[in-house]
Design a protein around this motif. Structure first.
Motif, PDB file in Angstrom:
ATOM      1  N   GLU A   1       0.468   2.255  -8.713  1.00 24.48           N
ATOM      2  CA  GLU A   1      -1.001   1.657  -8.714  1.00 24.48           C
ATOM      3  C   GLU A   1      -1.924   2.903  -7.660  1.00 24.48           C
ATOM      4  O   GLU A   1      -3.109   3.217  -7.717  1.00 24.48           O
ATOM      5  CB  GLU A   1      -0.796   0.545  -7.665  1.00 24.48           C
ATOM      6  CG  GLU A   1      -1.120  -0.359  -9.310  1.00 24.48           C
ATOM      7  CD  GLU A   1      -0.358  -1.448  -8.505  1.00 24.48           C
ATOM      8  OE1 GLU A   1      -0.662  -2.616  -9.215  1.00 24.48           O
ATOM      9  OE2 GLU A   1      -0.297  -2.324  -7.377  1.00 24.48           O
ATOM     10  N   ALA A   2      -1.925   3.459  -6.649  1.00 22.09           N
ATOM     11  CA  ALA A   2      -1.951   3.841  -5.022  1.00 22.09           C
ATOM     12  C   ALA A   2      -2.039   5.222  -6.288  1.00 22.09           C
ATOM     13  O   ALA A   2      -3.576   5.695  -5.891  1.00 22.09           O
ATOM     14  CB  ALA A   2      -1.303   3.882  -4.030  1.00 22.09           C
TER      15      ALA A   2
ATOM     16  N   LYS B   1      -4.887   7.522   0.750  1.00 21.00           N
ATOM     17  CA  LYS B   1      -3.941   6.240   0.866  1.00 21.00           C
ATOM     18  C   LYS B   1      -4.476   5.410  -0.202  1.00 21.00           C
ATOM     19  O   LYS B   1      -6.098   4.958  -0.301  1.00 21.00           O
ATOM     20  CB  LYS B   1      -3.905   5.471   2.221  1.00 21.00           C
ATOM     21  CG  LYS B   1      -4.960   5.684   3.210  1.00 21.00           C
ATOM     22  CD  LYS B   1      -4.410   5.411   4.467  1.00 21.00           C
ATOM     23  CE  LYS B   1      -5.435   5.405   5.463  1.00 21.00           C
ATOM     24  NZ  LYS B   1      -4.749   5.060   6.703  1.00 21.00           N
ATOM     25  N   GLN B   2      -3.771   3.559  -0.648  1.00 21.01           N
ATOM     26  CA  GLN B   2      -4.200   2.680  -1.395  1.00 21.01           C
ATOM     27  C   GLN B   2      -3.918   1.778  -1.169  1.00 21.01           C
ATOM     28  O   GLN B   2      -2.721   2.099  -0.919  1.00 21.01           O
ATOM     29  CB  GLN B   2      -4.825   3.159  -2.511  1.00 21.01           C
ATOM     30  CG  GLN B   2      -6.090   4.097  -3.061  1.00 21.01           C
ATOM     31  CD  GLN B   2      -7.379   3.884  -2.882  1.00 21.01           C
ATOM     32  OE1 GLN B   2      -7.432   2.766  -3.146  1.00 21.01           O
ATOM     33  NE2 GLN B   2      -8.308   4.564  -2.960  1.00 21.01           N
ATOM     34  N   ILE B   3      -4.115   1.136  -1.432  1.00 23.42           N
ATOM     35  CA  ILE B   3      -3.370  -0.695  -1.634  1.00 23.42           C
ATOM     36  C   ILE B   3      -2.182  -0.382  -2.358  1.00 23.42           C
ATOM     37  O   ILE B   3      -3.327  -0.351  -4.131  1.00 23.42           O
ATOM     38  CB  ILE B   3      -4.609  -1.760  -1.053  1.00 23.42           C
ATOM     39  CG1 ILE B   3      -5.738  -2.181  -2.268  1.00 23.42           C
ATOM     40  CG2 ILE B   3      -4.949  -1.748   0.185  1.00 23.42           C
ATOM     41  CD1 ILE B   3      -5.808  -3.407  -1.896  1.00 23.42           C
ATOM     42  N   GLY B   4      -1.912  -0.719  -2.957  1.00 23.54           N
ATOM     43  CA  GLY B   4      -0.860  -1.505  -4.074  1.00 23.54           C
ATOM     44  C   GLY B   4       0.437  -0.330  -4.401  1.00 23.54           C
ATOM     45  O   GLY B   4       0.633  -0.224  -3.260  1.00 23.54           O
ATOM     46  N   THR B   5       0.695  -0.651  -5.788  1.00 26.80           N
ATOM     47  CA  THR B   5       2.495  -0.175  -5.723  1.00 26.80           C
ATOM     48  C   THR B   5       2.407   1.874  -5.745  1.00 26.80           C
ATOM     49  O   THR B   5       0.904   2.234  -6.001  1.00 26.80           O
ATOM     50  CB  THR B   5       2.661  -0.974  -6.304  1.00 26.80           C
ATOM     51  OG1 THR B   5       2.480   0.078  -7.814  1.00 26.80           O
ATOM     52  CG2 THR B   5       3.221  -2.095  -6.280  1.00 26.80           C
TER      53      THR B   5
ATOM     54  N   ALA C   1       1.171  -1.231   0.087  1.00 25.00           N
ATOM     55  CA  ALA C   1       0.567   0.292  -0.308  1.00 25.00           C
ATOM     56  C   ALA C   1       0.624   1.228  -0.530  1.00 25.00           C
ATOM     57  O   ALA C   1       2.357   0.960   0.405  1.00 25.00           O
ATOM     58  CB  ALA C   1      -0.693  -0.137   1.540  1.00 25.00           C
TER      59      ALA C   1
ATOM     60  N   ARG D   1      -2.141   6.132  -8.721  1.00 24.45           N
ATOM     61  CA  ARG D   1      -2.478   6.473 -10.374  1.00 24.45           C
ATOM     62  C   ARG D   1      -1.828   6.770 -11.027  1.00 24.45           C
ATOM     63  O   ARG D   1      -1.934   8.372 -12.074  1.00 24.45           O
ATOM     64  CB  ARG D   1      -3.959   7.395 -10.418  1.00 24.45           C
ATOM     65  CG  ARG D   1      -5.450   6.736  -9.610  1.00 24.45           C
ATOM     66  CD  ARG D   1      -5.598   5.282  -9.770  1.00 24.45           C
ATOM     67  NE  ARG D   1      -5.726   4.710 -11.164  1.00 24.45           N
ATOM     68  CZ  ARG D   1      -7.099   4.261 -11.534  1.00 24.45           C
ATOM     69  NH1 ARG D   1      -8.130   5.263 -10.747  1.00 24.45           N
ATOM     70  NH2 ARG D   1      -7.427   4.143 -13.055  1.00 24.45           N
TER      71      ARG D   1
ATOM     72  N   ALA E   1      -3.461   0.564   6.157  1.00 25.05           N
ATOM     73  CA  ALA E   1      -2.500   1.054   5.141  1.00 25.05           C
ATOM     74  C   ALA E   1      -1.994   2.304   5.305  1.00 25.05           C
ATOM     75  O   ALA E   1      -2.921   3.044   6.823  1.00 25.05           O
ATOM     76  CB  ALA E   1      -3.191   1.955   3.552  1.00 25.05           C
TER      77      ALA E   1
ATOM     78  N   GLY F   1       0.926   5.871   0.458  1.00 27.92           N
ATOM     79  CA  GLY F   1      -0.007   6.790   0.965  1.00 27.92           C
ATOM     80  C   GLY F   1       0.488   7.431   1.601  1.00 27.92           C
ATOM     81  O   GLY F   1       2.239   8.311   1.594  1.00 27.92           O
TER      82      GLY F   1
ATOM     83  N   ARG G   1      -7.161  -1.653   2.954  1.00 30.89           N
ATOM     84  CA  ARG G   1      -6.731  -0.395   3.215  1.00 30.89           C
ATOM     85  C   ARG G   1      -6.569   0.456   4.744  1.00 30.89           C
ATOM     86  O   ARG G   1      -5.908   1.397   4.329  1.00 30.89           O
ATOM     87  CB  ARG G   1      -8.301   0.496   2.222  1.00 30.89           C
ATOM     88  CG  ARG G   1      -7.531   2.225   1.490  1.00 30.89           C
ATOM     89  CD  ARG G   1      -8.785   2.947   1.073  1.00 30.89           C
ATOM     90  NE  ARG G   1      -8.277   3.760   1.070  1.00 30.89           N
ATOM     91  CZ  ARG G   1      -8.831   5.077   2.326  1.00 30.89           C
ATOM     92  NH1 ARG G   1      -9.085   4.229   3.092  1.00 30.89           N
ATOM     93  NH2 ARG G   1      -8.615   6.045   2.507  1.00 30.89           N
TER      94      ARG G   1
END
Ligand code: SF4
Length: 493
Positions: free
Chosen positions: A40-41, A33-37, A15, A43, A79, A17, A76
């Motif tokens: 990804e987080a 914050k978002q999950i992912g790289t 995640a 965008r 995160a 953030g 999430r």
């Protein structure tokens, strides 16, 4: 902020953030914050969406985080940063945390034994948030140095923190043992701090320094000051940072990661000459396991007069989600392609940075022979055997998940034990880096390093106690992490 986090992506991909402060917004302090790289987080592949995130969260100060999990679920709500909203501006804060509180189960149990606490997550981050909130109770804003001084008397483990409140006050703090790296730099009115120097270097900062263990930087009213929040102790810098975890372009505690890994390669070369196990001729090549074994492999090959070649190509575009859906053995097949043009008919000295669980390596060796046509594969490991768990921020928390302890009776691997490990892996031979070489390669004295996972000697009382618990549970069936099994409601000091 995303630019800095991208340089720190090696430290966690679950995640990402940030929290920012702006007195001109209704949400003075606000968190995205978002999950992912990081890509990804935030965008980053979608300029419109990325721009709108950056506009919404623009501010005069910010903290950020990439998540690597040693506990808790992958959703999430885990995160970071963790923001705690409050109507009083100095009680409204956000923080991000790098490390692992070894005694978090006891701290959690103590919170729950107090009046009317209810915790919703299995993570030390939530525990820290509540302890922080508790320190900020009352009608007057407390001195932030005293807040963290009080917490340091309760916390056992590794905890580097960045903290920002709705007054715009900021704290950057390194735990008293300095397990994890933390550096900072200033250029005129600009100040930045990060776990690793590469993030600051790529922003254009030049005079980058490490924060000493037990030190904190407080930024209030546009003034910056450095304070000692905990008594000076002998540091316990995690040796694993230099060998495996950190970005190879970073310098941690004034010691270059690249130079440390190159020194490991020279040590392996010296050992190879003594062992005389593999003929050092044109049929022998040195191949790194990408990407962390490369610096060591190049240095070893140079010392031995051999070629260091890329016999394994990493599939960079495979995608984290796709890999995570498979078992560890399949990951090797998906991640690496053995190059037949390089490997066929050769004796290979395969340089691996470390062996933790071995499943990936076993499968990799099979593919190197099967698909690559390698004649022999001799594994050389740029790290001593991992024999004990980590309770300070690297996710290997039980003995039964580790490869080496299944074969070793004493503290160091004998030749017979290394042969048995090689046979289990399907390698023609296997040799580890000697224990004494670790400190020498990093350029720090051994008593300034945490080497608990290769010695079984822990630098903090909770670490020692958890290790005894892990030894008792080493043949157990459970899947739990050692620090999650440990919930006696007493706080170790
Ligand atoms: S136990 Fe090992 S991985 Fe964990 S902090 Fe110590 S040296 Fe690092």
């Amino acid at each position: 902020m995303p630019r800095m986090l991208l340089d720190l992506q090696n430290r966690g991909q679950l995640a990402a953030g940030m929290s920012s402060f702006s007195p001109y917004r209704e949400q003075i302090l606000d968190t995205f914050k978002q999950i992912g790289t990081v890509i990804e987080a935030f965008r980053l592949n979608h300029p419109g969406k990325y721009e709108s995130i950056m506009q919404e969260y623009a501010g005069r100060a910010a903290i950020g985080h990439v998540r690597y999990a040693t506990c808790g679920a992958n959703d999430r709500s885990y995160a970071q940063p963790f923001e705690r909203h409050h109507g009083c501006k100095w009680k409204w804060f956000s923080f991000a945390f790098n490390g692992q509180l070894a005694n978090f189960s006891e701290l959690r149990a103590e919170l729950l034994s107090l009046a009317d606490y209810h915790l919703v997550r299995e993570t030390d981050t939530e525990v820290i948030m509540h302890y922080l909130s508790h320190e900020l109770r009352g009608d007057e804003k407390p001195d932030l140095v005293q807040v963290f001084r009080n917490l340091s008397q309760k916390f056992d483990g590794s905890y580097n923190l960045v903290y920002l409140d709705a007054m715009g006050d900021m704290v950057i703090l390194r735990d008293p043992k300095g397990f994890r790296p933390l550096c900072f730099a200033q250029d005129g009115p600009l100040f930045a701090a990060a776990s690793e120097s590469v993030a600051l270097l790529n922003l254009g900062f030049r005079n980058i320094r490490s924060l000493e263990p037990g030190e904190m930087i407080v930024i209030q009213n546009n003034q910056m000051r450095k304070e000692l929040f905990a008594p000076r102790q002998t540091p316990s810098h995690c040796f694993f940072e230099w060998i495996y975890f950190a970005n190879v372009a970073s310098t941690l505690d004034e010691r270059s990661v690249y130079m440390a890994r190159a020194a490991l390669g020279k040590e392996l070369a010296r050992q190879e000459r003594v062992l005389e196990k593999v003929p050092l001729d044109d049929d022998t090549i040195v191949v790194p396991v990408p990407d962390t074994g490369k610096a060591a492999a190049d240095a070893m090959a140079f010392e031995l007069g051999l070629r260091s070649v890329e016999g394994l190509m990493r599939n960079r575009y495979i995608g984290r989600t796709f890999i995570e859906g498979t078992n560890r053995a399949d990951r090797a097949r998906l991640k690496y392609t053995p190059l037949r043009e390089v490997l066929a008919g050769k004796r290979v000295l395969l340089i691996e940075d470390t062996i933790v669980r071995s499943t990936t390596l076993k499968s990799l060796l099979h593919h190197m022979r099967e698909k690559g046509g390698a004649r022999e594969v001799h594994v050389r490991v740029g790290c001593p055997p991992i024999v004990a768990p980590c309770f300070y921020g690297i996710d290997m928390s039980t003995i039964r998940e580790l490869f080496a302890p299944r074969f070793m009776k004493g503290p160091r691997p004998t030749a017979v034990e290394q042969d048995a490990m090689a046979a289990e892996l399907g390698a023609d031979s296997l040799c580890y880096l000697p224990l004494e070489a670790v400190a020498r390669c990093i350029g720090l004295s051994a008593d300034h390093l945490c080497r608990a996972c290769i010695t079984g000697k822990y630098p903090t009382p909770t670490g020692e106690r958890l290790y005894q618990l892990a030894l008792r549970n080493r043949h157990g069936e459970g899947n739990g992490r050692t620090y999650e099994m440990n919930a006696e409601p007493a706080i170790a000091q």
